[in-house]
Design a protein around this motif. Structure first.
Motif, PDB file in Angstrom:
ATOM      1  N   ARG A   1     -41.776   3.532  -2.992  1.00 26.26           N
ATOM      2  CA  ARG A   1     -42.885   4.101  -2.713  1.00 26.26           C
ATOM      3  C   ARG A   1     -43.036   5.742  -2.349  1.00 26.26           C
ATOM      4  O   ARG A   1     -41.813   6.260  -1.664  1.00 26.26           O
ATOM      5  CB  ARG A   1     -43.211   3.600  -1.493  1.00 26.26           C
ATOM      6  CG  ARG A   1     -43.757   2.058  -1.502  1.00 26.26           C
ATOM      7  CD  ARG A   1     -44.461   1.425  -0.253  1.00 26.26           C
ATOM      8  NE  ARG A   1     -45.803   2.226   0.051  1.00 26.26           N
ATOM      9  CZ  ARG A   1     -46.505   1.626   1.148  1.00 26.26           C
ATOM     10  NH1 ARG A   1     -46.026   0.955   1.833  1.00 26.26           N
ATOM     11  NH2 ARG A   1     -47.684   2.292   1.275  1.00 26.26           N
ATOM     12  N   ILE A   2     -43.761   6.602  -2.891  1.00 24.40           N
ATOM     13  CA  ILE A   2     -43.651   8.003  -2.497  1.00 24.40           C
ATOM     14  C   ILE A   2     -45.310   8.385  -1.937  1.00 24.40           C
ATOM     15  O   ILE A   2     -46.208   7.760  -1.946  1.00 24.40           O
ATOM     16  CB  ILE A   2     -43.587   8.882  -3.768  1.00 24.40           C
ATOM     17  CG1 ILE A   2     -44.526   8.638  -4.745  1.00 24.40           C
ATOM     18  CG2 ILE A   2     -42.036   8.420  -4.401  1.00 24.40           C
ATOM     19  CD1 ILE A   2     -44.235   9.597  -6.235  1.00 24.40           C
TER      20      ILE A   2
ATOM     21  N   HIS B   1     -44.830   7.072 -11.604  1.00 20.58           N
ATOM     22  CA  HIS B   1     -44.303   5.753 -12.682  1.00 20.58           C
ATOM     23  C   HIS B   1     -42.901   5.050 -12.302  1.00 20.58           C
ATOM     24  O   HIS B   1     -42.321   4.075 -12.128  1.00 20.58           O
ATOM     25  CB  HIS B   1     -44.663   5.974 -13.963  1.00 20.58           C
ATOM     26  CG  HIS B   1     -46.017   6.223 -14.315  1.00 20.58           C
ATOM     27  ND1 HIS B   1     -46.898   5.197 -13.848  1.00 20.58           N
ATOM     28  CD2 HIS B   1     -46.790   6.836 -15.242  1.00 20.58           C
ATOM     29  CE1 HIS B   1     -48.277   5.507 -14.272  1.00 20.58           C
ATOM     30  NE2 HIS B   1     -47.981   6.695 -15.344  1.00 20.58           N
ATOM     31  N   VAL B   2     -42.021   6.324 -12.206  1.00 23.17           N
ATOM     32  CA  VAL B   2     -40.370   6.017 -12.034  1.00 23.17           C
ATOM     33  C   VAL B   2     -40.303   5.233 -10.692  1.00 23.17           C
ATOM     34  O   VAL B   2     -39.623   4.258 -10.564  1.00 23.17           O
ATOM     35  CB  VAL B   2     -39.726   7.531 -12.083  1.00 23.17           C
ATOM     36  CG1 VAL B   2     -38.173   7.042 -11.779  1.00 23.17           C
ATOM     37  CG2 VAL B   2     -39.671   7.748 -13.372  1.00 23.17           C
TER      38      VAL B   2
ATOM     39  N   LEU C   1     -30.827  10.567  -5.606  1.00 22.14           N
ATOM     40  CA  LEU C   1     -32.144  11.510  -5.260  1.00 22.14           C
ATOM     41  C   LEU C   1     -32.965  10.627  -4.379  1.00 22.14           C
ATOM     42  O   LEU C   1     -33.129   9.465  -4.287  1.00 22.14           O
ATOM     43  CB  LEU C   1     -32.681  12.017  -6.673  1.00 22.14           C
ATOM     44  CG  LEU C   1     -31.813  12.486  -7.513  1.00 22.14           C
ATOM     45  CD1 LEU C   1     -32.723  13.223  -8.687  1.00 22.14           C
ATOM     46  CD2 LEU C   1     -31.040  13.916  -6.953  1.00 22.14           C
ATOM     47  N   ASP C   2     -33.633  11.522  -3.656  1.00 22.85           N
ATOM     48  CA  ASP C   2     -34.710  10.919  -2.446  1.00 22.85           C
ATOM     49  C   ASP C   2     -36.195  11.250  -3.050  1.00 22.85           C
ATOM     50  O   ASP C   2     -36.468  12.437  -3.430  1.00 22.85           O
ATOM     51  CB  ASP C   2     -34.457  11.631  -1.203  1.00 22.85           C
ATOM     52  CG  ASP C   2     -35.574  11.129  -0.203  1.00 22.85           C
ATOM     53  OD1 ASP C   2     -35.424  10.177   0.221  1.00 22.85           O
ATOM     54  OD2 ASP C   2     -36.765  11.994  -0.010  1.00 22.85           O
ATOM     55  N   TYR C   3     -36.800  10.133  -3.309  1.00 26.74           N
ATOM     56  CA  TYR C   3     -38.234  10.275  -3.816  1.00 26.74           C
ATOM     57  C   TYR C   3     -39.217  11.239  -3.011  1.00 26.74           C
ATOM     58  O   TYR C   3     -39.800  11.905  -3.565  1.00 26.74           O
ATOM     59  CB  TYR C   3     -38.900   8.696  -4.087  1.00 26.74           C
ATOM     60  CG  TYR C   3     -38.216   8.248  -5.362  1.00 26.74           C
ATOM     61  CD1 TYR C   3     -38.667   8.528  -6.564  1.00 26.74           C
ATOM     62  CD2 TYR C   3     -37.390   7.070  -5.228  1.00 26.74           C
ATOM     63  CE1 TYR C   3     -38.260   7.983  -7.680  1.00 26.74           C
ATOM     64  CE2 TYR C   3     -37.164   6.383  -6.409  1.00 26.74           C
ATOM     65  CZ  TYR C   3     -37.280   6.772  -7.493  1.00 26.74           C
ATOM     66  OH  TYR C   3     -37.019   6.224  -8.579  1.00 26.74           O
ATOM     67  N   GLY C   4     -39.178  11.266  -1.651  1.00 27.49           N
ATOM     68  CA  GLY C   4     -39.796  12.058  -0.926  1.00 27.49           C
ATOM     69  C   GLY C   4     -39.456  13.506  -1.205  1.00 27.49           C
ATOM     70  O   GLY C   4     -40.522  14.201  -1.168  1.00 27.49           O
ATOM     71  N   LYS C   5     -38.198  13.913  -1.291  1.00 24.43           N
ATOM     72  CA  LYS C   5     -37.949  15.215  -1.608  1.00 24.43           C
ATOM     73  C   LYS C   5     -38.364  15.485  -2.996  1.00 24.43           C
ATOM     74  O   LYS C   5     -38.963  16.794  -3.497  1.00 24.43           O
ATOM     75  CB  LYS C   5     -36.570  15.390  -1.616  1.00 24.43           C
ATOM     76  CG  LYS C   5     -35.868  16.868  -1.834  1.00 24.43           C
ATOM     77  CD  LYS C   5     -34.608  16.893  -1.174  1.00 24.43           C
ATOM     78  CE  LYS C   5     -33.918  18.294  -1.571  1.00 24.43           C
ATOM     79  NZ  LYS C   5     -32.609  18.661  -1.064  1.00 24.43           N
ATOM     80  N   LEU C   6     -38.324  14.773  -3.975  1.00 19.79           N
ATOM     81  CA  LEU C   6     -38.679  14.780  -5.373  1.00 19.79           C
ATOM     82  C   LEU C   6     -40.297  15.137  -5.393  1.00 19.79           C
ATOM     83  O   LEU C   6     -40.717  15.957  -6.120  1.00 19.79           O
ATOM     84  CB  LEU C   6     -38.521  13.534  -6.279  1.00 19.79           C
ATOM     85  CG  LEU C   6     -37.025  13.518  -6.965  1.00 19.79           C
ATOM     86  CD1 LEU C   6     -37.038  11.900  -7.168  1.00 19.79           C
ATOM     87  CD2 LEU C   6     -36.614  14.416  -7.763  1.00 19.79           C
TER      88      LEU C   6
END
Length: 221
Positions: free
Chosen positions: A220-221, A212-213, A189-194
């Motif tokens: 970094r998000i 936090h995750v 999974l991509d943090y930016g998309k999340l």
């Protein structure tokens, strides 16, 4: 070559199913529509009548009704009569075609976030319009998604749902953020998309949990 009467056609189709495999009248109707060039509404009605006649005539003695529009073939064993394959029925009714996913405390238990085994399973599906309803026949809760579930966002929504209910369940894992980060990595999974999905469809607490995750994983998000 003349075509078989509807009842005989349906009887042949039903007899070919494996023991316990869910047999949905709507699927038989789809088959009739394709085979006889019928309107789907009329085909569904023909399928329902055909199954009713098969039950009444006893031509397939093993045929059982599980709930409205859903049947299966039973088998006698030393432990009694076999039932329907409920796991497969859940997939057919609610998850097939990337239409949904399992959510809630049961998923958190499977991941090792909580030790308490939940009494009930919860699913999110495009095939319901209700905020939350209980499927009495299957003994599960089914909820409508925050946004339509697709093949591309299924795992993203499943993950964000876990963050969304994090404060509502007794999380007792020693390293919960490591477990959640592992879910992100395992499913690529991509943090930016999340973050983008969370910002549009979830609350601030979910976004904070996501941060936090990500921080725990050095992202970094």
């Amino acid at each position: 070559m003349p075509k078989l009467p509807y009842t005989q056609y349906v009887q042949n189709r039903v007899a070919a199913f494996g023991v316990g495999t869910p047999i949905l009248v709507r699927d038989l109707g789809t088959d009739i529509a394709a085979e006889y060039g019928m309107d789907e509404k009329k085909a569904n009605a023909a399928a329902a009548v055909a199954v009713k006649r098969i039950i009444e005539a006893g031509t397939i003695p093993e045929l059982r009704c599980f709930s409205k529009g859903i049947y299966y073939l039973a088998k006698q064993t030393v432990f009694g009569e076999t039932g329907i394959n409920k796991e497969l029925l859940i997939k057919i009714k609610y998850l097939k075609g990337d239409n949904g996913y399992e959510t809630g405390a049961t998923v958190m238990h499977k991941l090792g976030l909580i030790s308490l085994m939940p009494a009930e399973r919860t699913f999110v599906s495009n095939n319901t319009q209700n905020r939350a309803k209980r499927d009495e026949a299957l003994g599960i809760i089914v909820k409508a998604p925050k946004t339509a579930v697709t093949k591309d966002n299924c795992k993203y929504l499943q993950f964000l749902d876990l963050l969304n209910i994090y404060d509502e369940v007794p999380v007792d894992a020693d390293e919960p953020y490591a477990i959640l980060g592992g879910f992100v990595q395992t499913n690529a999974l991509d943090y930016g998309k999340l973050l983008n999905i969370a910002d549009r469809h979830y609350n601030n607490n979910t976004i904070i949990r996501l941060a936090h995750v990500a921080s725990h994983q050095g992202a970094r998000i």
